[in-house]
Design a protein around this motif. Structure first.
Motif, PDB file in Angstrom:
ATOM      1  N   PHE A 192     106.439 -50.577 -48.399  1.00 29.69           N
ATOM      2  CA  PHE A 192     105.907 -50.530 -49.765  1.00 29.69           C
ATOM      3  C   PHE A 192     106.916 -49.812 -50.666  1.00 29.69           C
ATOM      4  CE2 PHE A 192     102.232 -51.736 -47.412  1.00 29.69           C
ATOM      5  CZ  PHE A 192     101.385 -52.387 -48.304  1.00 29.69           C
ATOM      6  N   GLY A 193     106.473 -48.851 -51.447  1.00 29.26           N
ATOM      7  CA  GLY A 193     107.330 -48.217 -52.439  1.00 29.26           C
ATOM      8  C   GLY A 193     108.578 -47.581 -51.867  1.00 29.26           C
TER       9      GLY A 193
ATOM     10  N   GLU B  83     103.271 -52.025 -53.736  1.00 31.13           N
ATOM     11  CA  GLU B  83     102.505 -50.778 -53.838  1.00 31.13           C
ATOM     12  C   GLU B  83     101.704 -50.726 -55.138  1.00 31.13           C
ATOM     13  OE1 GLU B  83     103.665 -46.086 -53.729  1.00 31.13           O
ATOM     14  OE2 GLU B  83     104.330 -47.377 -52.089  1.00 31.13           O
TER      15      GLU B  83
ATOM     16  N   ARG C 135      97.558 -50.304 -55.620  1.00 28.41           N
ATOM     17  CA  ARG C 135      96.828 -49.417 -56.528  1.00 28.41           C
ATOM     18  C   ARG C 135      95.780 -50.192 -57.327  1.00 28.41           C
ATOM     19  NH1 ARG C 135     102.139 -47.440 -57.644  1.00 28.41           N
ATOM     20  NH2 ARG C 135     102.506 -45.416 -56.643  1.00 28.41           N
TER      21      ARG C 135
ATOM     22  N   ASN D  96     102.982 -42.664 -48.830  1.00 29.38           N
ATOM     23  CA  ASN D  96     103.510 -42.856 -50.181  1.00 29.38           C
ATOM     24  C   ASN D  96     102.582 -42.364 -51.284  1.00 29.38           C
ATOM     25  OD1 ASN D  96     105.512 -44.113 -48.761  1.00 29.38           O
ATOM     26  ND2 ASN D  96     105.298 -46.107 -49.739  1.00 29.38           N
TER      27      ASN D  96
ATOM     28  N   ALA E 292      99.963 -43.669 -52.691  1.00 25.10           N
ATOM     29  CA  ALA E 292      99.710 -44.687 -53.718  1.00 25.10           C
ATOM     30  C   ALA E 292      98.399 -44.433 -54.445  1.00 25.10           C
ATOM     31  CB  ALA E 292      99.695 -46.078 -53.091  1.00 25.10           C
TER      32      ALA E 292
END
Length: 699
Positions: free
Chosen positions: A99-100, A110, A114, A185, A187
């Motif tokens: 992801f990010g 990502e 959210r 991360n 998120a």
């Protein structure tokens, strides 16, 4: 997002991507959950009828779960989370990476995660997470090799690898946890969410963590202040040596890097910051199990002179102090100790001390009203049984209800005694400085518990006028403002010298004639930041000479930088700097914590001396007052060497008013009032010069 209670206490956990394939994360997570989880584990995988002996369902809708752990590849992880949301699952742990942290498509993925969480009101841990644990429910929803032992610490970390290392060490040291969270991360759920939850959690005695950054500094401060009224928080924050903030054009920006913001923000939050992993657990174990001290005076009882001196040195490096015994205590020591002993602190009971002498000395010390805590410091001898000393230490801690740390120095002979101490929540340390450091953390948290957090003063200001002045950057090529924006200070009630900016010699003379006495004249240009370096400032100009001074300033500016945008010349009342003190009040906007206020000695010395102090805005009156007291040159403000004390109240109010201004307008990225001249008590303060940077997109 809803409450996190069900995240740590679900009834049914669905593992989306469960598999029997050796070496897979899906198998590891399922195996860990099966081991101890008190609820039901439901494998979700359309390719299996059962996984590890459990019936397997085709999709999350059929699982009837209240929590889902996602371990499928990143390209289908988003679909899995959305299907969980549609199925009514409110808690999701996304172990999947990609992801990010990978940038590009991962960052976009990502962002979509959210959005899904927002749409379905999901509590999401991760992505790129090791998983979570709760020893209360036996839940190990991670792919780590070890489960945690039960205990009172709740632990969060941005590094999953750090968690596996800590658990391996903790299991060997018999250190237990309540909840463990790999933040990944962040998120959706971040450190602030878990601080809020654990602050209200009766099973959490202390919150500990490893953080590489904080998502929302202001929200974290507010949550931690509330939590630490009952639950201590100790963090290791990495990145101390990172330069952090990019080069800034203002003094404040130069002096306030990101590390400074974290140091100040965590302190304002009531969080204890550990220097190392060892320090983190030394503090946490002490905080989780010991009563809070009534004061910071410590008694040291030892049978070894050298280690006693070492521990005394450690006290000198801490916020603790050596207790001064009452005469009654000194008399009792004189009766109990041999003549060659030392009845003063540290109390040396001599190397031939047996258990009775050790216990009597500790009992006397803890009974002294001047003693808030004690260190039992011992080296092994043939006449002393460490297990008996451990039992006596536990008994006397309970009798006096005061915190006690143990430093039983040695190797194998300490093991059984350390077990006795540990079961009673008394840590044992080989190094005396570690013991003192842990007690120091206890004293620091005791202070935090009694802190008062006031609301910032709300001053009556003219926001419309301030907004209009800030908006002037929209018509300029540069986003910096200088003395042409002095009206900002007027709009927020910050005193300024009499004067105006003019664009011709006649106007300059007219303004000067309205000011009593000589004037100060300064070139006004956003392109010339250091005016005095080019002769762009004239001090003590008589009215008759103002027109000539105006022409000279313009000429100097043109010669220095022909293409500079010259807005005019400021004609200003001259402030008697000899009768006052030049200070600086500034702000630099930190990416995580927002406006970071600075105060210190101003004028030309601000970057030379770097005698400054910081607070995250909004700043209360109490905090502003503390800022004026913390700088090394504070005696200058209060009348050192025969000088008159300056108007501290005016300085404190100016700090608060600027704090309100930069809080009201997030578009202000940097702001310096330098100098803010504080004159003798009762005569006030004057903001002589300003410089600020504005983000037009935020207006």
């Amino acid at each position: 997002m809803g409450t996190l209670t069900e995240l740590f206490a679900p009834d049914r956990i669905a593992v989306i991507g469960a598999t029997e394939r050796e070496g897979s994360i899906g198998r590891a997570v399922t195996t860990n959950l099966i081991a101890d989880f008190k609820g039901t584990v439901v494998p979700v995988n359309p390719n299996y009828d059962e996984v590890l002996g459990l019936p397997c369902v085709e999709d999350i809708a059929a699982a009837n779960a209240d929590m889902a752990v996602v371990v499928v590849p990143p390209k289908i992880a988003l679909q899995a989370v959305e299907e969980a949301g549609k199925a009514g699952v409110k808690n999701v742990v996304v172990i999947t990476a990609g992801f990010g942290e990978t940038g590009g498509d991962g960052a976009s993925r990502e962002q979509r995660l959210r959005k899904i969480a927002e749409t379905y009101d999901l509590n999401v841990v991760g992505p790129n997470s090791l998983g979570i644990m709760s020893t209360t429910t036996g839940m190990n929803a991670t792919f780590g090799p070890d489960n945690a032992l039960s205990g009172g610490m709740s632990f969060m970390s941005q590094s999953g690898a750090f968690i596996t290392a800590v658990l391996d060490w903790a299991n060997d040291e018999d250190v237990g946890f309540n909840d463990v969270v790999s933040l990944g991360n962040k998120a959706v759920l971040d450190e602030t969410d878990f601080v809020e939850h654990w602050g209200d959690d009766e099973d959490t005695d202390v919150v500990i963590g490893y953080l590489e950054g904080i998502s929302d500094g202001r929200a974290f401060i507010d949550a931690a202040r509330k939590a630490t009224k009952e639950t201590p928080i100790v963090l290791v924050k990495s990145g101390r040596t990172d330069a952090g903030a990019q080069a800034a054009s203002s003094h404040t920006g130069t002096l306030a890097g990101s590390e400074q913001a974290y140091e100040v923000g965590l302190d304002q939050a009531g969080v204890l910051r550990a220097e190392s992993v060892q320090g983190l657990f030394d503090a946490a174990q002490m905080l989780a199990n010991q009563p809070l001290p009534d004061d910071k005076e410590i008694a040291i009882i030892t049978n070894a002179g050298g280690p006693g001196v070492m521990s005394t040195d450690a006290v000198g490096d801490s916020r603790l102090s050596m207790a001064s015994f009452t005469q009654e205590t000194l008399d009792a020591f004189s009766e109990q100790l041999p003549a060659e002993g030392n009845i003063y602190n540290p109390v040396d009971i001599v190397g031939d001390a047996d258990i009775d002498r050790f216990a009597d000395a500790l009992d006397i010390a803890l009974g002294d009203e001047n003693v808030g805590m004690a260190l039992v410091l011992s080296c092994p001898t043939a006449v002393l049984d460490y297990q008996e000393l451990a039992e006596a230490t536990v008994r006397l801690r309970e009798k006096h209800k005061k915190p006690v740390a143990a430093c039983f120095m040695g190797g194998e002979r300490v093991t059984a005694a350390a077990d006795i101490l540990g079961e009673a929540g008394i840590p044992n340390y080989f190094d005396p400085s570690r013991a003192i450091g842990a007690l120091d953390s206890l004293a620091a948290y005791s202070d935090i518990r009694t802190r008062k957090y006031d609301e910032p003063t709300e001053f009556d200001v003219d926001r419309d006028a301030a907004r209009e002045i800030l908006s002037s950057v929209n018509s300029r090529d540069d986003n910096r403002l200088g003395v042409e924006a002095m009206g900002l200070l007027d709009a927020y009630g910050i005193p300024t010298p009499q004067g105006e900016i003019v664009d011709d010699p006649d106007a300059a003379r007219s303004i000067a004639s309205e000011i009593d006495g000589p004037v100060v004249m300064k070139i006004v240009s956003p392109d010339i930041l250091h005016k005095s370096d080019i002769g762009g400032v004239k001090v003590g100009v008589e009215t008759a000479d103002v027109e000539d001074a105006y022409e000279d300033l313009i000429t100097r500016a043109r010669n220095y930088q022909p293409d500079a945008d010259i807005l005019g010349v400021q004609v200003q009342e001259m402030i008697d700097l000899d009768s006052g003190v030049e200070t600086i009040v500034g702000m630099n906007r930190d990416p995580q914590f927002g406006p970071l206020m600075m105060f210190g000695l101003g004028g030309i010395f601000v970057e030379v001396l770097e005698d400054t102090t910081f607070r995250v805005a909004p700043v209360t009156e109490r905090e502003a007052t503390e800022m004026t007291e913390e700088i090394k040159t504070a005696p200058l403000l209060r009348g050192a060497r025969g000088r008159d004390p300056v108007d501290i109240d005016g300085v404190v109010e100016t700090i608060q008013r600027l704090s309100q201004l930069v809080t009201d307008f997030p578009a202000i990225l940097e702001f310096d009032i330098n100098p803010l001249v504080a004159t003798p008590d009762g005569t006030g303060v004057k903001a002589v010069d300003i410089r600020l940077t504005v983000d037009p997109d935020q207006l």
